[in-house]
Design a protein around this motif. Structure first.
Motif, PDB file in Angstrom:
ATOM      1  N   ILE A  35       1.218  -0.924   0.368  1.00 35.60           N
ATOM      2  CA  ILE A  35      -0.055   0.503  -0.077  1.00 35.60           C
ATOM      3  C   ILE A  35       1.018   1.538   0.290  1.00 35.60           C
ATOM      4  CG2 ILE A  35      -1.631   1.384   1.042  1.00 35.60           C
ATOM      5  CD1 ILE A  35      -2.809  -1.374   2.605  1.00 35.60           C
ATOM      6  N   LYS A  36       1.980   0.842   1.428  1.00 40.82           N
ATOM      7  CA  LYS A  36       2.987   2.785   0.797  1.00 40.82           C
ATOM      8  C   LYS A  36       3.832   2.711  -1.032  1.00 40.82           C
ATOM      9  CE  LYS A  36       7.672   3.289   2.679  1.00 40.82           C
ATOM     10  NZ  LYS A  36       8.308   2.643   3.106  1.00 40.82           N
ATOM     11  N   GLN A  37       3.759   1.786  -1.816  1.00 42.00           N
ATOM     12  CA  GLN A  37       3.556   2.100  -2.805  1.00 42.00           C
ATOM     13  C   GLN A  37       3.033   2.486  -3.220  1.00 42.00           C
ATOM     14  OE1 GLN A  37       7.312   0.790  -4.129  1.00 42.00           O
ATOM     15  NE2 GLN A  37       7.015   1.251  -6.592  1.00 42.00           N
ATOM     16  N   HIS A  38       1.982   1.837  -3.723  1.00 38.54           N
ATOM     17  CA  HIS A  38       0.871   2.565  -4.146  1.00 38.54           C
ATOM     18  C   HIS A  38       0.935   4.373  -4.155  1.00 38.54           C
ATOM     19  CE1 HIS A  38      -0.061  -0.872  -5.814  1.00 38.54           C
ATOM     20  NE2 HIS A  38      -0.339  -1.546  -5.222  1.00 38.54           N
ATOM     21  N   LEU A  39       0.348   4.201  -2.644  1.00 34.30           N
ATOM     22  CA  LEU A  39       0.238   6.087  -1.724  1.00 34.30           C
ATOM     23  C   LEU A  39       1.687   6.638  -2.225  1.00 34.30           C
ATOM     24  CD1 LEU A  39      -0.725   5.477   1.744  1.00 34.30           C
ATOM     25  CD2 LEU A  39      -2.147   6.062   0.236  1.00 34.30           C
ATOM     26  N   LEU A  40       2.898   6.126  -2.774  1.00 37.96           N
ATOM     27  CA  LEU A  40       3.828   6.959  -2.950  1.00 37.96           C
ATOM     28  C   LEU A  40       3.524   7.540  -4.621  1.00 37.96           C
ATOM     29  CD1 LEU A  40       7.147   6.188  -0.971  1.00 37.96           C
ATOM     30  CD2 LEU A  40       5.360   7.668  -0.323  1.00 37.96           C
ATOM     31  N   THR A  41       3.224   6.658  -4.983  1.00 38.21           N
ATOM     32  CA  THR A  41       3.139   6.666  -6.978  1.00 38.21           C
ATOM     33  C   THR A  41       2.079   7.881  -6.941  1.00 38.21           C
ATOM     34  OG1 THR A  41       4.097   4.218  -7.278  1.00 38.21           O
ATOM     35  CG2 THR A  41       2.775   5.489  -8.379  1.00 38.21           C
ATOM     36  N   ILE A  42       0.724   7.750  -6.133  1.00 32.55           N
ATOM     37  CA  ILE A  42      -0.445   8.589  -6.131  1.00 32.55           C
ATOM     38  C   ILE A  42      -0.082   9.616  -5.796  1.00 32.55           C
ATOM     39  CG2 ILE A  42      -2.787   9.016  -5.422  1.00 32.55           C
ATOM     40  CD1 ILE A  42      -2.876   5.906  -5.514  1.00 32.55           C
ATOM     41  N   PHE A  43       0.432  10.049  -4.817  1.00 36.47           N
ATOM     42  CA  PHE A  43       1.047  11.124  -4.461  1.00 36.47           C
ATOM     43  C   PHE A  43       2.000  12.023  -5.603  1.00 36.47           C
ATOM     44  CE2 PHE A  43      -1.303  10.528  -0.650  1.00 36.47           C
ATOM     45  CZ  PHE A  43      -1.784  11.479   0.415  1.00 36.47           C
ATOM     46  N   TYR A  44       2.765  11.789  -6.200  1.00 38.69           N
ATOM     47  CA  TYR A  44       3.945  12.236  -6.876  1.00 38.69           C
ATOM     48  C   TYR A  44       2.913  12.404  -8.478  1.00 38.69           C
ATOM     49  CZ  TYR A  44       8.171  10.459  -4.430  1.00 38.69           C
ATOM     50  OH  TYR A  44       9.718  10.381  -3.845  1.00 38.69           O
ATOM     51  N   SER A  45       2.219  11.612  -8.594  1.00 42.87           N
ATOM     52  CA  SER A  45       1.563  12.036  -9.904  1.00 42.87           C
ATOM     53  C   SER A  45       0.104  12.659  -9.233  1.00 42.87           C
ATOM     54  CB  SER A  45       0.070  10.680 -10.286  1.00 42.87           C
ATOM     55  OG  SER A  45      -0.677  10.592  -9.527  1.00 42.87           O
ATOM     56  N   PHE A  46       0.014  13.056  -8.424  1.00 44.32           N
ATOM     57  CA  PHE A  46      -0.851  14.712  -7.977  1.00 44.32           C
ATOM     58  C   PHE A  46      -0.023  15.768  -8.315  1.00 44.32           C
ATOM     59  CE2 PHE A  46      -2.794  16.643  -4.330  1.00 44.32           C
ATOM     60  CZ  PHE A  46      -4.451  17.255  -4.792  1.00 44.32           C
ATOM     61  N   VAL A  47       1.375  15.603  -7.151  1.00 43.17           N
ATOM     62  CA  VAL A  47       2.329  16.776  -7.378  1.00 43.17           C
ATOM     63  C   VAL A  47       2.277  17.263  -8.850  1.00 43.17           C
ATOM     64  CG1 VAL A  47       4.187  17.694  -6.747  1.00 43.17           C
ATOM     65  CG2 VAL A  47       3.363  16.186  -5.094  1.00 43.17           C
ATOM     66  N   ILE A  48       2.985  16.195  -9.596  1.00 43.98           N
ATOM     67  CA  ILE A  48       2.535  16.715 -10.845  1.00 43.98           C
ATOM     68  C   ILE A  48       1.413  17.548 -11.986  1.00 43.98           C
ATOM     69  CG2 ILE A  48       3.111  15.836 -13.402  1.00 43.98           C
ATOM     70  CD1 ILE A  48       4.891  13.660 -12.073  1.00 43.98           C
TER      71      ILE A  48
END
Length: 433
Positions: A35-48
């Motif tokens: 879940i940690k892996q997916h959360l970080l990916t989602i937040f990076y995409s949100f920042v982009i």
């Protein structure tokens, strides 16, 4: 120029926010690794998305922002799958806006993903300083590629030249800041984990040393007296005396092991409704001979409130506290037990008029290897008390003063079926509302 710097700082804020907050939140919540892996990916995409939505310069020709920094961070630190997802988000979201920079965005995104395929595994094996340097260099290189492609295919108008040069300078600086802070956060989290592990190992080692020492003493004594029983010239009375001492020492060793097991596994196994008055009276009956031997008067003001817990462990908890109180009054005194209700919780207050404790002793009370008893103490009694009360969702507060005595206050949840009448009425009113 000030507006340009302000907009770049706003983009940098978007990037730094998840770098600081997400790892700490994940650590505190103990989020599973997948879940940690997916959360970080989602937040990076949100920042982009935020960086593209609120750019530094936006006109019909060019859009400048720091979207490449979270793209690089996700690609280098999280791997190929994250890189591919972030590239799709970047290209897809950029296609929604006007301007001729879509082709440049697509090329640089593919470049980042290709670099991630080559370097992602090797990147994480590098020392921290090398990772920061490499990420900064890659960010500067992708910035140069971006400006070069924009000039080659579309041309950069004169008003955007200053912005382009500023972009070439600011992007690697911001990448250096973001990557350095990311490394610092993860280093601190790793250091904290090592410290917690070291503290646990130290506590276990102290506990093991204390247990082995305390068990060895009664076993050695029991073995010695059993060897004495082999002597043929002993009288029957001496044999009975030695056998009784050996059994007492074995019982002492068993009590130490029981305390240790209670500390290791304090969770109640057979939970039931307990009448506080009845349980305290049973413990008082058990402890009264010891109180009489020490000239201690037992005074009890009890009430039949109910709590939820395991009977034997609750009795053991009360027994340990009362025994400590009696042993703290070698020249006699008064042991008081008082039961009442305080803030919808059962209050059990046990006080003595004994020798009391210093502030230093109070701070160490409950440690598995600490005791105030010079001869008989094992350092396990109060440790077990704390663990039992904690397992019953209760709290314990201790006040003590040297030569004036000690007061132990235990707060336990009150059984719902025995709430005061006015509390039950209030609950019904709130349920209707």
């Amino acid at each position: 120029m000030l507006n340009i710097v302000k907009d770049f700082l706003l983009n940098l804020f978007f990037i730094l926010l998840p770098i600081f907050t997400i790892p700490i939140w994940i650590e505190q919540r103990k989020v599973p690794k997948h879940i940690k892996q997916h959360l970080l990916t989602i937040f990076y995409s949100f920042v982009i998305i935020l960086c593209i939505t609120i750019p530094v310069g936006a006109d019909k020709v060019s859009i400048f922002d720091l979207r490449q920094i979270p793209l690089w961070l996700g690609s280098l630190y999280r791997g190929i799958a994250t890189s591919a997802f972030l590239c799709l988000v970047t290209i897809g979201y950029r296609s929604l806006f006007e301007g001729v920079g879509f082709f440049v965005t697509a090329v640089t995104s593919v470049l980042v993903m290709g670099t991630s395929i080559v370097l992602s595994k090797k990147f994480l094996q590098l020392p921290s300083k090398h990772r920061i340097s490499l990420a900064t260099a890659l960010s500067a290189f992708s910035g140069i590629i971006t400006i070069g492609l924009a000039e080659l295919f579309h041309g950069i108008p004169s008003p955007s030249v200053l912005l382009s040069l500023t972009y070439l300078l600011v992007q690697p600086i911001c990448m250096f800041i973001a990557c350095s802070l990311k490394e610092m956060v993860y280093h601190n989290i790793a250091l904290r984990k090592r410290m917690i592990r070291a503290e646990k190992m130290e506590a276990v080692s102290h506990l093991a040393a204390s247990i082995s020492h305390e068990i060895r003493n009664p076993l050695t004594a029991a073995r010695g007296f059993m060897q004495l029983l082999e002597q043929h010239h002993l009288s029957p009375e001496k044999r009975r005396q030695y056998a009784r001492i050996a059994i007492e020492e074995l019982d002492r060793a068993e009590a130490i092991i029981t305390d240790y097991l209670t500390f290791a596994k304090p969770a109640p196994e057979t939970v039931e409704k307990l009448n506080v008055k009845t349980e305290i009276e049973r413990v008082i009956d058990f402890i009264r001979p010891l109180a009489n031997m020490n000239s201690v008067e037992v005074r009890a003001t009890l009430a039949p409130f109910s709590i939820i817990g395991e009977r034997e462990k609750f009795r053991q908890c009360l027994l340990n506290i009362m025994k400590n109180a009696i042993e703290a009054m070698p020249n006699g005194g008064v042991l008081q037990i008082y039961v009442s209700i305080e803030k919808r919780r059962v209050l059990i207050r046990i006080s003595d008029t004994g020798v009391g404790m210093t502030k230093e002793q109070m701070e160490r009370l409950g440690e598995p290897y600490f005791t105030t008893k010079e001869i008989k103490g094992t350092g396990l009694g109060m440790m077990v008390v704390y663990r039992i009360i904690e397992s019953m969702n209760g709290t314990i507060h201790i006040q003590s003063e040297v030569h004036k005595g000690t007061e132990v206050s235990i707060y336990l949840p009150l059984s719902s079926s025995h709430l005061p009448q006015e509390v039950r009425k209030a609950k019904k009113i709130f349920a209707v509302l």
